[in-house]
Design a protein around this motif. Structure first.
Motif, PDB file in Angstrom:
ATOM      1  N   TYR A  56       0.828  -1.207   0.000  1.00  0.00           N
ATOM      2  CA  TYR A  56       0.000   0.000   0.000  1.00  0.00           C
ATOM      3  C   TYR A  56       0.862   1.257   0.000  1.00  0.00           C
ATOM      4  CZ  TYR A  56      -4.314  -2.649   0.882  1.00  0.00           C
ATOM      5  OH  TYR A  56      -5.396  -3.488   0.775  1.00  0.00           O
ATOM      6  N   GLN A  57       1.948   1.248   0.759  1.00  0.00           N
ATOM      7  CA  GLN A  57       2.833   2.412   0.816  1.00  0.00           C
ATOM      8  C   GLN A  57       3.449   2.704  -0.548  1.00  0.00           C
ATOM      9  OE1 GLN A  57       5.506   1.263   3.997  1.00  0.00           O
ATOM     10  NE2 GLN A  57       4.379   2.456   5.528  1.00  0.00           N
ATOM     11  N   ASP A  58       3.919   1.666  -1.225  1.00  0.00           N
ATOM     12  CA  ASP A  58       4.504   1.850  -2.565  1.00  0.00           C
ATOM     13  C   ASP A  58       3.473   2.398  -3.549  1.00  0.00           C
ATOM     14  OD1 ASP A  58       6.863   0.845  -1.591  1.00  0.00           O
ATOM     15  OD2 ASP A  58       6.610  -1.151  -2.470  1.00  0.00           O
ATOM     16  N   ILE A  59       2.275   1.838  -3.503  1.00  0.00           N
ATOM     17  CA  ILE A  59       1.213   2.251  -4.431  1.00  0.00           C
ATOM     18  C   ILE A  59       0.840   3.706  -4.200  1.00  0.00           C
ATOM     19  CG2 ILE A  59      -1.218   1.906  -5.039  1.00  0.00           C
ATOM     20  CD1 ILE A  59      -0.687  -1.112  -4.235  1.00  0.00           C
ATOM     21  N   ILE A  60       0.620   4.070  -2.949  1.00  0.00           N
ATOM     22  CA  ILE A  60       0.194   5.439  -2.628  1.00  0.00           C
ATOM     23  C   ILE A  60       1.295   6.443  -2.926  1.00  0.00           C
ATOM     24  CG2 ILE A  60      -0.492   6.975  -0.736  1.00  0.00           C
ATOM     25  CD1 ILE A  60      -1.955   4.558   0.485  1.00  0.00           C
ATOM     26  N   ARG A  61       2.562   6.044  -2.700  1.00  0.00           N
ATOM     27  CA  ARG A  61       3.684   6.946  -2.959  1.00  0.00           C
ATOM     28  C   ARG A  61       3.712   7.408  -4.415  1.00  0.00           C
ATOM     29  NH1 ARG A  61       7.811   3.736  -1.556  1.00  0.00           N
ATOM     30  NH2 ARG A  61       7.689   4.375   0.626  1.00  0.00           N
ATOM     31  N   ASP A 357       5.078 -12.414  -9.363  1.00  0.00           N
ATOM     32  CA  ASP A 357       4.296 -12.498  -8.139  1.00  0.00           C
ATOM     33  C   ASP A 357       4.133 -11.124  -7.494  1.00  0.00           C
ATOM     34  OD1 ASP A 357       7.038 -12.439  -7.677  1.00  0.00           O
ATOM     35  OD2 ASP A 357       6.931 -13.638  -5.843  1.00  0.00           O
ATOM     36  N   MET A 358       5.191 -10.293  -7.559  1.00  0.00           N
ATOM     37  CA  MET A 358       5.097  -8.923  -7.057  1.00  0.00           C
ATOM     38  C   MET A 358       4.203  -8.083  -7.955  1.00  0.00           C
ATOM     39  SD  MET A 358       6.654  -8.459  -4.186  1.00  0.00           S
ATOM     40  CE  MET A 358       6.892  -6.678  -4.133  1.00  0.00           C
ATOM     41  N   ALA A 359       4.287  -8.332  -9.272  1.00  0.00           N
ATOM     42  CA  ALA A 359       3.460  -7.577 -10.220  1.00  0.00           C
ATOM     43  C   ALA A 359       1.978  -7.791  -9.945  1.00  0.00           C
ATOM     44  CB  ALA A 359       3.798  -8.001 -11.654  1.00  0.00           C
ATOM     45  N   GLN A 360       1.581  -9.033  -9.748  1.00  0.00           N
ATOM     46  CA  GLN A 360       0.165  -9.303  -9.515  1.00  0.00           C
ATOM     47  C   GLN A 360      -0.279  -8.839  -8.130  1.00  0.00           C
ATOM     48  OE1 GLN A 360       0.327 -13.441 -10.491  1.00  0.00           O
ATOM     49  NE2 GLN A 360       0.596 -14.132  -8.377  1.00  0.00           N
ATOM     50  N   ALA A 361       0.619  -8.872  -7.150  1.00  0.00           N
ATOM     51  CA  ALA A 361       0.275  -8.381  -5.815  1.00  0.00           C
ATOM     52  C   ALA A 361       0.055  -6.870  -5.847  1.00  0.00           C
ATOM     53  CB  ALA A 361       1.384  -8.735  -4.826  1.00  0.00           C
ATOM     54  N   TYR A 362       0.968  -6.161  -6.499  1.00  0.00           N
ATOM     55  CA  TYR A 362       0.805  -4.709  -6.623  1.00  0.00           C
ATOM     56  C   TYR A 362      -0.504  -4.364  -7.328  1.00  0.00           C
ATOM     57  CZ  TYR A 362       5.518  -3.193  -5.138  1.00  0.00           C
ATOM     58  OH  TYR A 362       6.647  -2.897  -4.418  1.00  0.00           O
ATOM     59  N   SER A 363      -0.815  -5.074  -8.396  1.00  0.00           N
ATOM     60  CA  SER A 363      -2.035  -4.788  -9.165  1.00  0.00           C
ATOM     61  C   SER A 363      -3.287  -5.028  -8.340  1.00  0.00           C
ATOM     62  CB  SER A 363      -2.074  -5.656 -10.431  1.00  0.00           C
ATOM     63  OG  SER A 363      -0.949  -5.405 -11.252  1.00  0.00           O
ATOM     64  N   ARG A 364      -3.289  -6.117  -7.575  1.00  0.00           N
ATOM     65  CA  ARG A 364      -4.463  -6.456  -6.770  1.00  0.00           C
ATOM     66  C   ARG A 364      -4.703  -5.422  -5.678  1.00  0.00           C
ATOM     67  NH1 ARG A 364      -2.782 -10.917  -5.436  1.00  0.00           N
ATOM     68  NH2 ARG A 364      -2.341 -10.742  -3.212  1.00  0.00           N
ATOM     69  N   TYR A 365      -3.647  -5.007  -5.007  1.00  0.00           N
ATOM     70  CA  TYR A 365      -3.799  -4.038  -3.928  1.00  0.00           C
ATOM     71  C   TYR A 365      -4.116  -2.644  -4.470  1.00  0.00           C
ATOM     72  CZ  TYR A 365      -2.466  -7.278  -0.251  1.00  0.00           C
ATOM     73  OH  TYR A 365      -2.456  -8.322   0.639  1.00  0.00           O
ATOM     74  N   THR A 366      -3.604  -2.329  -5.640  1.00  0.00           N
ATOM     75  CA  THR A 366      -3.943  -1.054  -6.274  1.00  0.00           C
ATOM     76  C   THR A 366      -5.426  -0.987  -6.581  1.00  0.00           C
ATOM     77  OG1 THR A 366      -1.754  -0.970  -7.297  1.00  0.00           O
ATOM     78  CG2 THR A 366      -3.413   0.501  -8.196  1.00  0.00           C
ATOM     79  N   ARG A 367      -5.967  -2.103  -7.052  1.00  0.00           N
ATOM     80  CA  ARG A 367      -7.395  -2.161  -7.384  1.00  0.00           C
ATOM     81  C   ARG A 367      -8.262  -1.965  -6.142  1.00  0.00           C
ATOM     82  NH1 ARG A 367     -10.366  -7.278  -8.923  1.00  0.00           N
ATOM     83  NH2 ARG A 367     -12.262  -6.599  -9.928  1.00  0.00           N
ATOM     84  N   ARG A 368      -7.819  -2.492  -5.003  1.00  0.00           N
ATOM     85  CA  ARG A 368      -8.572  -2.317  -3.769  1.00  0.00           C
ATOM     86  C   ARG A 368      -8.655  -0.836  -3.372  1.00  0.00           C
ATOM     87  NH1 ARG A 368      -6.179  -7.113   0.174  1.00  0.00           N
ATOM     88  NH2 ARG A 368      -6.836  -8.899  -1.103  1.00  0.00           N
TER      89      ARG A 368
END
Length: 494
Positions: A56-61, A357-368
């Motif tokens: 979440y921190q990476d996405i929001i940054r 695996d990191m790519a799909q995790a980032y995408s999923r949490y970004t969507r949330r």
């Protein structure tokens, strides 16, 4: 302490660390090529040592500066429309008629920017700074050539384009034509700024673009006030003044964007002593990703033009209402687009490090995160739709009908957000062909086809046209989600 001081240095022209803030991605080991290219379906398991909070921190940054930039840019556009709206519905229609021709002319270089962003993100993930800067230089060369051609075509055929879009009377035609001609004068500057912005987003730097676009928007609004109405001794230029003010703002953004990549100690650096000669391997990679993106944009613009012409056939007042609601809906796009910037950058960097695996995790949490914001926006449109439309005009018919349309805009917010974010992720992976085919089905066929049926056969008027738009968004969201969940984007080579 030294690291903190380094990160606080000036963003425009100052000394900034060549190595941006560390991501959760930096804490995992690089993957192998075989694992990266397995097209298994997306899973929900996080890599060892990686927590939801870190993601979440990476996405929001990355997302919050992009969100602020998009919001402020759209607010400036809304203020522009509000100021023009005081001249009458004809002025709103005149400016609205220029939007799709302008976006259509932007298609070529904007598509190449998609390629540049994906490649730079990959090279950032590989920690190949030299290659990332080569992509930036090649992208700028392409942009100058393509935007110069588009600018000349747009200037020469401005009147034909506005007439084709369905100008209902001579006053609207004349206003739209002169507005578009002036926009074409500043077209190359706009294009080069967009390429620099795309490159910066590829490495996850969205703050710099936020700063220079904020300043440019303030300049735009100030000159709007002076040139549209003739304040502070300036002549009253109405629609012409609005277009000139926009170009002045774009020039300011370009100067600051160039300053950002020419000055300072950055990951992306531009020097006029560097080699700008064509490098065909890089050009080929940009085109491999960009050409499907260009097809996507052409399909989308063709579909939207057909859709807009259908709406324009309902008359000046209905088309003015439509443009006001489209302008407001564009503000809601900022949510999905901002988180889409995060998804694109983090997807590209993750695949560059061979960690799908990191790519799909980032995408999923970004969507949330995008989903949460979309629900808030939907509530605002439901509760304050009439008041928002009234900011543009005091025409009672426009306000009443616009408020009804915003109820439909509210309904599609969660789906729109998901679609924009996952599309951004797929573009970051270089999977632009799938997005292009989805656009072909939804925007070119479903939206205009249903709009024509609803308007001309069912005679549902403007509401019918917007029901077609809702159907387009719902279907597009489903298709993009199915494509992402297939995991086939992991096998894309750039």
């Amino acid at each position: 302490m030294n690291v903190r001081l380094e990160n606080l240095k000036l963003k425009l022209g100052g000394q900034e660390s060549e190595h941006p803030v560390r991501l959760a991605l930096d804490l995992v080991e690089p993957g192998d090529l075989e694992t990266c290219q397995q097209a298994e379906r997306v899973t929900k398991q996080l890599p060892p040592g990686i927590t939801s909070k870190m993601l979440y921190q990476d996405i929001i940054r990355i997302a919050w500066p992009a969100f602020m930039e998009f919001i402020l840019t759209q607010l400036a556009s809304m203020v522009d429309m509000m100021m023009v709206g005081q001249l009458g519905p004809w002025a709103i229609a005149a400016v609205g008629l220029t939007n799709q021709p302008k976006f259509l002319l932007m298609t070529m270089f904007m598509a190449m920017n998609v390629g540049a962003t994906a490649l730079i993100a990959r090279y950032k993930g590989e920690d190949n700074q030299q290659r990332a800067n080569e992509v930036l230089r090649q992208a700028l060369v392409l942009t100058i050539i393509l935007s110069a051609i588009s600018s000349v075509v747009g200037f020469v055929y401005s009147e034909h384009m506005v007439r084709f879009m369905g100008a209902a009377d001579e006053q609207t035609l004349a206003g739209g034509t002169v507005y578009l001609k002036i926009q074409m004068v500043g077209f190359v500057v706009l294009a080069m700024t967009s390429t620099i912005t795309a490159a910066l987003r590829g490495i996850g730097d969205s703050k710099t673009a936020m700063v220079y676009n904020l300043i440019a928007n303030v300049v735009n609004v100030i000159f709007n006030y002076m040139l549209i109405y003739g304040h502070f001794g300036f002549p009253r230029m109405e629609v012409v003044g609005a277009s000139i003010a926009t170009v002045i703002g774009q020039c300011v953004a370009f100067i600051l964007a160039m300053f950002a990549v020419v000055r300072g100690n950055r990951y992306l650096k531009l020097s006029f002593r560097d080699d700008f000669r064509p490098k065909w391997d890089i050009m080929r990679s940009i085109f491999n990703i960009g050409m499907p993106a260009m097809f996507e944009q052409l399909v989308m613009r063709a579909g939207i033009i057909a859709y807009s012409k259908t709406v324009a056939s309902l008359g000046t007042v209905a088309f003015a209402t439509h443009n006001v609601c489209m302008n407001i809906q564009a503000l809601s796009f900022m949510n999905g687009q901002a988180f889409g910037v995060s998804a694109t950058s983090l997807m590209g960097q993750s695949l560059g490090k061979r960690r799908p695996d990191m790519a799909q995790a980032y995408s999923r949490y970004t969507r949330r995160l995008g989903m949460i914001v979309s629900l808030v926006l939907a509530l605002v449109f439901i509760l304050f739709g009439k008041e928002i439309v009234a900011l543009y005009t005091d025409d009672r018919e426009v306000v009443e009908q616009g408020a009804r349309i915003l109820m439909l805009v509210a309904a599609i917010q969660p789906f729109q957000s998901s679609q924009l974010i996952l599309s951004g992720a797929l573009r970051g992976a270089g999977d632009t062909r799938a997005i292009a085919m989805i656009m072909l089905v939804t925007v070119l066929l479903v939206r205009p086809g249903l709009a024509m049926f609803a308007v001309h056969v069912l005679e549902w008027g403007l509401v019918g046209a917007w029901i077609a738009l809702v159907a387009d968004q719902l279907l597009r969201s489903l298709l993009v989600l199915l494509r992402f969940n297939s995991g086939k984007w992991k096998t894309i080579k750039v």
